[in-house]
Motif scaffolding. Structure first.
Motif, PDB file in Angstrom:
ATOM      1  N   ARG A   1       0.817  -1.225   0.000  1.00 62.44           N
ATOM      2  CA  ARG A   1       0.000   0.000   0.000  1.00 62.44           C
ATOM      3  C   ARG A   1       0.846   1.268   0.000  1.00 62.44           C
ATOM      4  O   ARG A   1       0.454   2.276  -0.578  1.00 62.44           O
TER       5      ARG A   1
ATOM      6  N   ARG B   1      -1.535  -3.692  -7.183  1.00 59.44           N
ATOM      7  CA  ARG B   1      -1.472  -3.008  -5.887  1.00 59.44           C
ATOM      8  C   ARG B   1      -2.190  -3.824  -4.819  1.00 59.44           C
ATOM      9  O   ARG B   1      -3.285  -4.325  -5.043  1.00 59.44           O
TER      10      ARG B   1
ATOM     11  N   VAL C   1       1.667  -3.454 -12.994  1.00 59.86           N
ATOM     12  CA  VAL C   1       1.673  -3.086 -11.581  1.00 59.86           C
ATOM     13  C   VAL C   1       0.374  -3.600 -10.980  1.00 59.86           C
ATOM     14  O   VAL C   1      -0.712  -3.348 -11.512  1.00 59.86           O
TER      15      VAL C   1
ATOM     16  N   ASP D   1      -3.053  -2.053 -12.452  1.00 59.40           N
ATOM     17  CA  ASP D   1      -3.059  -0.847 -13.280  1.00 59.40           C
ATOM     18  C   ASP D   1      -3.347  -1.236 -14.729  1.00 59.40           C
ATOM     19  O   ASP D   1      -2.998  -2.339 -15.165  1.00 59.40           O
TER      20      ASP D   1
ATOM     21  N   GLY E   1       3.773   1.556  -1.409  1.00 60.94           N
ATOM     22  CA  GLY E   1       4.566   1.648  -2.629  1.00 60.94           C
ATOM     23  C   GLY E   1       6.061   1.527  -2.398  1.00 60.94           C
ATOM     24  O   GLY E   1       6.860   1.880  -3.256  1.00 60.94           O
TER      25      GLY E   1
ATOM     26  N   TYR F   1       3.491  -2.345 -17.581  1.00 55.75           N
ATOM     27  CA  TYR F   1       4.569  -1.752 -16.795  1.00 55.75           C
ATOM     28  C   TYR F   1       5.949  -2.129 -17.337  1.00 55.75           C
ATOM     29  O   TYR F   1       6.878  -1.323 -17.344  1.00 55.75           O
TER      30      TYR F   1
ATOM     31  N   TRP G   1      10.331   2.033 -11.004  1.00 49.60           N
ATOM     32  CA  TRP G   1       9.398   2.380  -9.928  1.00 49.60           C
ATOM     33  C   TRP G   1       9.898   3.587  -9.150  1.00 49.60           C
ATOM     34  O   TRP G   1       9.134   4.516  -8.868  1.00 49.60           O
TER      35      TRP G   1
ATOM     36  N   ARG H   1       9.597   6.799 -11.017  1.00 49.54           N
ATOM     37  CA  ARG H   1       8.209   7.265 -11.035  1.00 49.54           C
ATOM     38  C   ARG H   1       7.778   7.801  -9.684  1.00 49.54           C
ATOM     39  O   ARG H   1       6.630   8.215  -9.505  1.00 49.54           O
ATOM     40  N   GLY H   2       8.663   7.778  -8.723  1.00 49.57           N
ATOM     41  CA  GLY H   2       8.317   8.275  -7.384  1.00 49.57           C
ATOM     42  C   GLY H   2       7.508   7.283  -6.580  1.00 49.57           C
ATOM     43  O   GLY H   2       6.771   7.682  -5.677  1.00 49.57           O
ATOM     44  N   GLY H   3       7.624   5.991  -6.898  1.00 52.71           N
ATOM     45  CA  GLY H   3       6.907   4.967  -6.127  1.00 52.71           C
ATOM     46  C   GLY H   3       5.410   4.981  -6.344  1.00 52.71           C
ATOM     47  O   GLY H   3       4.650   4.690  -5.434  1.00 52.71           O
ATOM     48  N   ARG H   4       5.024   5.315  -7.580  1.00 53.75           N
ATOM     49  CA  ARG H   4       3.580   5.356  -7.889  1.00 53.75           C
ATOM     50  C   ARG H   4       3.297   4.515  -9.110  1.00 53.75           C
ATOM     51  O   ARG H   4       4.023   4.330  -9.978  1.00 53.75           O
TER      52      ARG H   4
END
Length: 177
Positions: free
Chosen positions: A51, A130, A128, A100, A53, A104, A171, A174-177
């Protein structure tokens, strides 16, 4: 699928030649989604993140003996996003997972012969996925173990699988998103 592969190539120009090989495999129609096509076939995998990331759930793969992402064969299902989600659920025991919509990562890799099945290529399409409310996994028969691993540590681990490091770096970029 061809459009999704082209969008992936547009987002990741360095992997455009890899994506082109995946598009070419689509010319084999339904056979490309069956494990019996030993010249190579589609598989799907899940970059299953927690959750926050910050961690990804990896499997110590029973047949390959290495730590990799969850995933498996399409077995005739042309919706590889659905395959990745199903494999993540089956191999982790986690409920409430979400995939997603866009591809990816792509990776074409050799699978050595095992128990009478000759070596062959996997054309692995990765999504990805989640985690939901619970991150308490259950180890399936396909795994020796499962573990949540820090994504930053994977990116920095020169001994980790090259495609895992690529996904971890992506990842983090992408800033962990």
């Amino acid at each position: 699928m061809a459009d999704a592969l082209r969008r992936y190539a547009d987002r990741h120009p360095a992997q455009a030649p890899v994506a082109a090989g995946f598009v070419a495999l689509l010319d084999d129609g339904d056979a490309a989604f069956l494990r019996g096509r030993l010249d190579g076939h589609f598989t799907a995998s899940a970059w299953l993140v927690d959750r926050a990331g910050a961690r990804v759930l990896l499997t110590h793969h029973r047949k390959l003996g290495i730590w990799v992402q969850l995933g498996g064969h399409a077995d005739g299902d042309r919706d590889l996003r659905r395959v990745a989600l199903r494999e993540a659920e089956e191999e982790s025991g986690l409920a409430g997972l979400r995939a997603d919509p866009e591809i990816y990562d792509l990776d074409r890799h050799w699978i050595p012969g095992h128990k009478g099945v000759p070596g062959h290529w996997h054309y692995d399409v990765r999504y990805v996925v989640r985690a939901g409310a619970s991150e308490a996994f259950v180890v399936s028969e396909e795994s020796l173990a499962l573990a949540w691993r820090d994504i930053g540590a994977i990116a920095a681990d020169g001994a980790a699988d090259a495609s895992l490091r690529r996904m971890a770096r992506r990842w983090l970029e992408r800033g962990g998103r």
